[in-house]
Design an enzyme around this catalytic site. Structure first.
Site, PDB file in Angstrom:
ATOM      1  N   CYS A  85       0.780  -1.224  -0.083  1.00  0.00           N
ATOM      2  CA  CYS A  85      -0.165  -0.116   0.198  1.00  0.00           C
ATOM      3  C   CYS A  85       1.083   1.084  -0.062  1.00  0.00           C
ATOM      4  O   CYS A  85       1.480   1.532  -0.848  1.00  0.00           O
ATOM      5  CB  CYS A  85      -0.884   0.051   1.168  1.00  0.00           C
ATOM      6  SG  CYS A  85      -2.371   1.186   1.016  1.00  0.00           S
ATOM      7  N   HIS A 202      -3.454  -5.494   1.091  1.00  0.00           N
ATOM      8  CA  HIS A 202      -2.840  -5.812   2.296  1.00  0.00           C
ATOM      9  C   HIS A 202      -2.765  -7.122   2.719  1.00  0.00           C
ATOM     10  O   HIS A 202      -3.767  -7.830   3.347  1.00  0.00           O
ATOM     11  CB  HIS A 202      -3.772  -4.902   3.315  1.00  0.00           C
ATOM     12  CG  HIS A 202      -3.461  -3.722   3.344  1.00  0.00           C
ATOM     13  ND1 HIS A 202      -2.576  -3.022   3.965  1.00  0.00           N
ATOM     14  CD2 HIS A 202      -3.989  -2.832   2.678  1.00  0.00           C
ATOM     15  CE1 HIS A 202      -2.448  -1.544   3.942  1.00  0.00           C
ATOM     16  NE2 HIS A 202      -3.758  -1.410   3.139  1.00  0.00           N
ATOM     17  N   GLU A 204      -1.078  -8.564   5.033  1.00  0.00           N
ATOM     18  CA  GLU A 204      -1.248  -8.696   6.442  1.00  0.00           C
ATOM     19  C   GLU A 204      -2.454  -8.991   6.925  1.00  0.00           C
ATOM     20  O   GLU A 204      -2.533  -8.963   8.063  1.00  0.00           O
ATOM     21  CB  GLU A 204      -0.111  -7.565   7.217  1.00  0.00           C
ATOM     22  CG  GLU A 204      -0.576  -6.515   7.094  1.00  0.00           C
ATOM     23  CD  GLU A 204      -0.835  -5.350   6.189  1.00  0.00           C
ATOM     24  OE1 GLU A 204      -0.657  -6.074   4.951  1.00  0.00           O
ATOM     25  OE2 GLU A 204      -1.183  -4.249   6.214  1.00  0.00           O
TER      26      GLU A 204
END
Lengths: 230, 95
Positions: A85, A202, A204
Protein backbone atom coordinates in the site's frame (compact mmCIF):
# COMPACT_ATOMS: atom_id res chain seq x y z
CA UNK A 1 17.20 -14.99 10.00
CA UNK A 2 15.77 -11.57 10.90
CA UNK A 3 13.37 -9.29 9.09
CA UNK A 4 12.85 -5.54 9.32
CA UNK A 5 9.66 -3.53 9.17
CA UNK A 6 10.54 0.10 8.46
CA UNK A 7 8.49 2.78 10.21
CA UNK A 8 8.11 6.33 8.98
CA UNK A 9 6.12 9.06 10.66
CA UNK A 10 2.56 8.10 9.68
CA UNK A 11 3.13 4.38 9.03
CA UNK A 12 0.17 2.55 10.56
CA UNK A 13 0.28 -1.06 9.35
CA UNK A 14 3.73 -1.66 10.85
CA UNK A 15 2.49 -3.62 13.88
CA UNK A 16 0.19 -5.79 11.76
CA UNK A 17 3.09 -6.82 9.51
CA UNK A 18 5.28 -7.34 12.57
CA UNK A 19 2.60 -9.57 14.11
CA UNK A 20 2.30 -11.75 11.02
CA UNK A 21 6.06 -12.16 10.57
CA UNK A 22 7.10 -12.45 14.18
CA UNK A 23 4.11 -14.07 15.89
CA UNK A 24 2.21 -15.98 13.21
CA UNK A 25 5.12 -17.08 11.04
CA UNK A 26 7.71 -17.19 13.83
CA UNK A 27 10.32 -15.21 11.85
CA UNK A 28 12.24 -12.87 14.19
CA UNK A 29 11.41 -9.30 13.17
CA UNK A 30 12.56 -5.83 14.21
CA UNK A 31 10.64 -2.58 13.91
CA UNK A 32 13.15 -0.11 12.47
CA UNK A 33 12.60 3.66 12.79
CA UNK A 34 13.58 5.45 9.58
CA UNK A 35 16.32 7.46 11.30
CA UNK A 36 18.03 4.33 12.62
CA UNK A 37 20.65 2.40 10.67
CA UNK A 38 19.50 -0.67 8.75
CA UNK A 39 21.44 -3.59 10.18
CA UNK A 40 21.97 -7.06 8.79
CA UNK A 41 18.55 -8.22 7.71
CA UNK A 42 17.25 -10.97 5.47
CA UNK A 43 14.21 -9.10 4.23
CA UNK A 44 12.65 -5.63 4.51
CA UNK A 45 8.96 -4.74 4.54
CA UNK A 46 7.74 -1.17 4.03
CA UNK A 47 4.25 -1.18 5.55
CA UNK A 48 1.12 0.78 4.73
CA UNK A 49 -0.08 4.01 6.27
CA UNK A 50 0.08 7.68 5.45
CA UNK A 51 3.77 8.55 5.72
CA UNK A 52 4.21 12.30 6.16
CA UNK A 53 0.47 12.81 5.76
CA UNK A 54 0.68 11.99 2.04
CA UNK A 55 2.10 15.52 1.63
CA UNK A 56 3.07 16.41 -1.95
CA UNK A 57 2.18 12.92 -3.24
CA UNK A 58 1.59 9.63 -1.42
CA UNK A 59 5.01 8.17 -0.61
CA UNK A 60 6.98 11.09 -2.09
CA UNK A 61 8.59 12.33 1.13
CA UNK A 62 9.42 8.92 2.62
CA UNK A 63 11.00 7.89 -0.70
CA UNK A 64 13.59 10.68 -0.30
CA UNK A 65 14.63 9.85 3.27
CA UNK A 66 18.22 8.58 3.65
CA UNK A 67 17.07 5.14 4.83
CA UNK A 68 15.79 4.50 1.31
CA UNK A 69 19.40 4.54 0.06
CA UNK A 70 20.03 1.59 2.38
CA UNK A 71 16.87 -0.10 1.04
CA UNK A 72 18.09 0.40 -2.55
CA UNK A 73 21.47 -1.05 -1.63
CA UNK A 74 19.73 -3.98 0.07
CA UNK A 75 17.56 -4.61 -3.00
CA UNK A 76 20.52 -4.38 -5.38
CA UNK A 77 22.13 -7.48 -3.87
CA UNK A 78 18.96 -9.52 -4.45
CA UNK A 79 17.50 -9.44 -0.96
CA UNK A 80 13.69 -9.24 -0.58
CA UNK A 81 11.96 -5.87 -0.30
CA UNK A 82 8.16 -5.83 0.02
CA UNK A 83 6.13 -2.61 -0.13
CA UNK A 84 2.47 -2.81 0.87
CA UNK A 85 0.00 0.00 0.00
CA UNK A 86 1.83 3.17 1.14
CA UNK A 87 4.97 1.00 0.96
CA UNK A 88 4.20 0.36 -2.75
CA UNK A 89 3.75 4.12 -3.25
CA UNK A 90 7.14 4.69 -1.60
CA UNK A 91 8.80 2.07 -3.83
CA UNK A 92 7.52 3.65 -7.07
CA UNK A 93 8.41 7.13 -5.83
CA UNK A 94 11.93 5.92 -5.00
CA UNK A 95 12.38 4.43 -8.48
CA UNK A 96 12.77 0.86 -7.21
CA UNK A 97 9.63 -0.06 -9.16
CA UNK A 98 8.24 1.30 -12.44
CA UNK A 99 5.09 3.36 -12.80
CA UNK A 100 3.18 5.74 -10.56
CA UNK A 101 0.21 5.48 -8.18
CA UNK A 102 -2.27 8.32 -8.39
CA UNK A 103 -5.75 9.11 -7.15
CA UNK A 104 -8.38 6.41 -7.66
CA UNK A 105 -10.59 6.85 -10.71
CA UNK A 106 -13.52 7.26 -8.33
CA UNK A 107 -11.66 9.60 -5.99
CA UNK A 108 -12.68 8.14 -2.70
CA UNK A 109 -10.93 6.02 -0.08
CA UNK A 110 -11.77 2.46 -1.09
CA UNK A 111 -11.73 -0.24 1.58
CA UNK A 112 -12.95 -3.73 0.63
CA UNK A 113 -11.94 -7.29 -0.15
CA UNK A 114 -10.87 -7.88 -3.74
CA UNK A 115 -10.08 -10.89 -5.90
CA UNK A 116 -6.58 -11.02 -7.32
CA UNK A 117 -5.15 -13.24 -10.03
CA UNK A 118 -1.62 -14.49 -9.51
CA UNK A 119 0.26 -13.59 -12.70
CA UNK A 120 3.73 -14.70 -11.74
CA UNK A 121 5.03 -17.34 -9.36
CA UNK A 122 8.79 -17.13 -9.96
CA UNK A 123 9.30 -14.20 -7.61
CA UNK A 124 10.59 -13.93 -4.08
CA UNK A 125 7.05 -13.39 -2.79
CA UNK A 126 4.75 -15.57 -4.89
CA UNK A 127 6.41 -19.00 -4.99
CA UNK A 128 3.71 -20.43 -2.71
CA UNK A 129 0.96 -19.64 -5.22
CA UNK A 130 -0.13 -21.27 -8.48
CA UNK A 131 -0.08 -19.23 -11.67
CA UNK A 132 -3.59 -18.09 -12.55
CA UNK A 133 -4.90 -18.82 -9.04
CA UNK A 134 -7.49 -16.33 -7.72
CA UNK A 135 -6.93 -15.18 -4.13
CA UNK A 136 -8.66 -12.68 -1.83
CA UNK A 137 -7.12 -9.81 0.12
CA UNK A 138 -8.41 -6.44 1.30
CA UNK A 139 -7.49 -3.08 -0.18
CA UNK A 140 -7.68 0.25 1.69
CA UNK A 141 -6.43 3.26 -0.24
CA UNK A 142 -7.26 6.42 -2.15
CA UNK A 143 -4.11 6.59 -4.27
CA UNK A 144 -3.84 3.14 -5.79
CA UNK A 145 -4.51 3.91 -9.43
CA UNK A 146 -1.47 2.34 -11.09
CA UNK A 147 -0.23 4.14 -14.17
CA UNK A 148 2.64 3.51 -16.56
CA UNK A 149 3.08 4.93 -20.07
CA UNK A 150 2.48 2.56 -22.97
CA UNK A 151 6.17 1.80 -23.61
CA UNK A 152 6.79 1.00 -19.94
CA UNK A 153 3.65 -1.12 -19.84
CA UNK A 154 4.71 -3.04 -22.95
CA UNK A 155 8.10 -3.72 -21.40
CA UNK A 156 6.54 -4.74 -18.07
CA UNK A 157 4.25 -7.22 -19.80
CA UNK A 158 7.05 -8.54 -22.00
CA UNK A 159 9.30 -9.15 -19.02
CA UNK A 160 6.43 -10.40 -16.85
CA UNK A 161 6.72 -7.82 -14.12
CA UNK A 162 3.03 -7.77 -13.22
CA UNK A 163 2.51 -9.91 -10.11
CA UNK A 164 -1.25 -9.50 -9.52
CA UNK A 165 -4.30 -8.13 -11.33
CA UNK A 166 -7.72 -7.25 -9.94
CA UNK A 167 -10.20 -9.80 -11.29
CA UNK A 168 -13.79 -10.92 -10.86
CA UNK A 169 -14.63 -14.21 -9.15
CA UNK A 170 -14.16 -16.00 -12.49
CA UNK A 171 -10.60 -14.71 -12.70
CA UNK A 172 -11.25 -12.21 -15.51
CA UNK A 173 -9.66 -8.77 -15.35
CA UNK A 174 -12.86 -6.86 -16.13
CA UNK A 175 -13.50 -3.13 -15.76
CA UNK A 176 -16.03 -3.75 -12.99
CA UNK A 177 -13.46 -5.77 -11.00
CA UNK A 178 -11.04 -2.84 -11.13
CA UNK A 179 -11.48 -0.90 -7.86
CA UNK A 180 -9.35 2.14 -8.66
CA UNK A 181 -8.84 2.57 -12.39
CA UNK A 182 -5.39 0.95 -12.50
CA UNK A 183 -4.16 0.46 -16.03
CA UNK A 184 -4.74 -3.18 -17.13
CA UNK A 185 -6.13 -3.92 -13.63
CA UNK A 186 -2.59 -4.00 -12.18
CA UNK A 187 -2.56 -4.55 -8.39
CA UNK A 188 1.10 -5.41 -7.82
CA UNK A 189 4.39 -5.34 -9.72
CA UNK A 190 7.92 -6.64 -9.26
CA UNK A 191 11.30 -5.33 -10.35
CA UNK A 192 13.39 -7.00 -13.07
CA UNK A 193 14.91 -9.52 -10.71
CA UNK A 194 11.71 -10.33 -8.80
CA UNK A 195 13.12 -9.51 -5.36
CA UNK A 196 11.22 -6.22 -4.96
CA UNK A 197 7.41 -6.41 -4.87
CA UNK A 198 4.95 -3.55 -4.51
CA UNK A 199 1.27 -4.29 -3.99
CA UNK A 200 -1.79 -2.22 -3.06
CA UNK A 201 -3.70 -5.09 -1.35
CA UNK A 202 -2.83 -5.83 2.28
CA UNK A 203 -1.58 -9.41 2.72
CA UNK A 204 -1.02 -8.80 6.45
CA UNK A 205 -4.77 -8.26 6.84
CA UNK A 206 -5.41 -11.64 5.23
CA UNK A 207 -2.93 -13.84 7.06
CA UNK A 208 -5.13 -15.55 9.65
CA UNK A 209 -8.46 -17.23 8.95
CA UNK A 210 -10.01 -15.43 11.92
CA UNK A 211 -9.65 -12.21 9.89
CA UNK A 212 -11.73 -13.61 7.05
CA UNK A 213 -8.98 -15.12 4.93
CA UNK A 214 -5.38 -16.22 4.97
CA UNK A 215 -4.32 -16.03 1.31
CA UNK A 216 -1.95 -13.17 2.15
CA UNK A 217 0.04 -15.37 4.50
CA UNK A 218 1.65 -17.12 1.54
CA UNK A 219 3.32 -13.83 0.49
CA UNK A 220 5.22 -13.79 3.80
CA UNK A 221 5.84 -17.55 3.72
CA UNK A 222 7.31 -17.24 0.21
CA UNK A 223 9.55 -14.37 1.31
CA UNK A 224 10.85 -16.21 4.37
CA UNK A 225 11.45 -19.41 2.37
CA UNK A 226 13.37 -17.41 -0.25
CA UNK A 227 15.45 -15.61 2.37
CA UNK A 228 16.24 -18.96 3.97
CA UNK A 229 17.69 -20.22 0.69
CA UNK A 230 19.88 -17.12 0.09
CA UNK B 1 36.99 32.44 12.43
CA UNK B 2 37.88 35.61 10.50
CA UNK B 3 38.21 33.58 7.36
CA UNK B 4 34.69 32.21 7.89
CA UNK B 5 33.17 35.65 8.30
CA UNK B 6 34.93 36.88 5.18
CA UNK B 7 33.44 34.07 3.04
CA UNK B 8 29.95 34.67 4.40
CA UNK B 9 30.00 38.41 3.74
CA UNK B 10 31.51 37.87 0.31
CA UNK B 11 28.62 35.55 -0.63
CA UNK B 12 25.90 37.80 0.69
CA UNK B 13 27.28 40.59 -1.46
CA UNK B 14 26.72 38.72 -4.71
CA UNK B 15 23.61 36.66 -4.04
CA UNK B 16 20.09 37.77 -4.95
CA UNK B 17 16.72 36.77 -3.55
CA UNK B 18 14.26 35.20 -5.97
CA UNK B 19 10.62 34.25 -5.60
CA UNK B 20 9.45 31.36 -7.68
CA UNK B 21 6.04 29.90 -8.47
CA UNK B 22 6.16 26.28 -9.52
CA UNK B 23 3.06 24.73 -11.05
CA UNK B 24 2.83 20.94 -11.10
CA UNK B 25 0.03 19.40 -13.13
CA UNK B 26 -0.95 16.08 -14.66
CA UNK B 27 0.29 15.48 -18.20
CA UNK B 28 -2.36 15.80 -20.91
CA UNK B 29 -4.40 12.62 -21.25
CA UNK B 30 -3.85 11.45 -17.67
CA UNK B 31 -7.06 11.06 -15.72
CA UNK B 32 -7.70 13.87 -13.21
CA UNK B 33 -10.39 12.45 -10.88
CA UNK B 34 -10.38 15.56 -8.68
CA UNK B 35 -10.97 17.80 -11.70
CA UNK B 36 -13.74 15.51 -12.94
CA UNK B 37 -15.44 15.57 -9.53
CA UNK B 38 -15.28 19.37 -9.41
CA UNK B 39 -16.71 19.50 -12.91
CA UNK B 40 -19.71 17.42 -11.77
CA UNK B 41 -20.20 19.65 -8.72
CA UNK B 42 -20.13 22.73 -10.95
CA UNK B 43 -22.82 21.09 -13.09
CA UNK B 44 -24.99 20.68 -9.96
CA UNK B 45 -24.74 24.46 -9.55
CA UNK B 46 -25.78 25.01 -13.15
CA UNK B 47 -22.33 25.71 -14.57
CA UNK B 48 -21.69 23.58 -17.59
CA UNK B 49 -17.97 23.65 -18.33
CA UNK B 50 -16.00 21.68 -20.89
CA UNK B 51 -13.29 20.53 -18.52
CA UNK B 52 -11.69 21.12 -15.14
CA UNK B 53 -8.06 20.35 -14.46
CA UNK B 54 -6.30 20.65 -11.12
CA UNK B 55 -2.71 21.64 -10.43
CA UNK B 56 -0.52 22.21 -7.41
CA UNK B 57 1.29 25.50 -6.95
CA UNK B 58 4.42 25.76 -4.79
CA UNK B 59 5.79 29.13 -3.71
CA UNK B 60 9.52 29.03 -3.12
CA UNK B 61 11.90 31.77 -2.04
CA UNK B 62 15.60 31.18 -2.56
CA UNK B 63 18.92 32.90 -2.93
CA UNK B 64 21.14 32.47 -5.98
CA UNK B 65 23.92 34.37 -7.67
CA UNK B 66 21.80 34.90 -10.80
CA UNK B 67 18.51 33.85 -12.34
CA UNK B 68 20.08 30.98 -14.27
CA UNK B 69 21.43 29.47 -11.10
CA UNK B 70 18.01 29.88 -9.46
CA UNK B 71 16.28 28.25 -12.43
CA UNK B 72 18.79 25.38 -12.42
CA UNK B 73 18.18 24.71 -8.73
CA UNK B 74 14.39 24.87 -9.15
CA UNK B 75 14.55 22.53 -12.15
CA UNK B 76 16.51 20.07 -10.04
CA UNK B 77 13.92 20.28 -7.24
CA UNK B 78 11.11 19.53 -9.70
CA UNK B 79 12.95 16.58 -11.26
CA UNK B 80 13.95 15.06 -7.93
CA UNK B 81 10.94 15.70 -5.72
CA UNK B 82 8.29 18.29 -6.55
CA UNK B 83 6.92 16.59 -9.67
CA UNK B 84 6.67 12.91 -10.56
CA UNK B 85 7.99 12.73 -14.15
CA UNK B 86 5.84 9.65 -14.83
CA UNK B 87 2.60 11.62 -14.57
CA UNK B 88 3.42 15.33 -14.20
CA UNK B 89 4.51 18.35 -16.23
CA UNK B 90 5.79 21.39 -14.39
CA UNK B 91 6.45 25.05 -15.10
CA UNK B 92 8.60 27.55 -13.23
CA UNK B 93 8.04 31.29 -13.02
CA UNK B 94 10.70 33.40 -11.32
CA UNK B 95 10.33 36.97 -10.10
Amino acid sequence: MTFAVIRFGGSNCDLDVYHVLNDVLGAPTDLVWYKDPVGEYDGIVIPGGFSYGDYLRAGAIAARTPIMNSVKQFASVGKPVLGICNGFQILVESGLLSGALSTNEYPKFCCKWVDLRIEKTDTTFTSKFKKGEVVRMPIAHKEGNFFADSDTLKSMNLHQRVAFRYVDSEGDATASANPNGSVENIAGVVNKTGNVLGMMPHPERASESVLGGDDGFRIFESMVEYADRL
Amino acid sequence: MNHHVFIASDRSGTRMKYSAEITVQLKPGILDPEGATIQRALAHLGYSVESVGTAKKLLIELEASDIDEARGALDGMCEKLLANPVVHDYSIEIQ
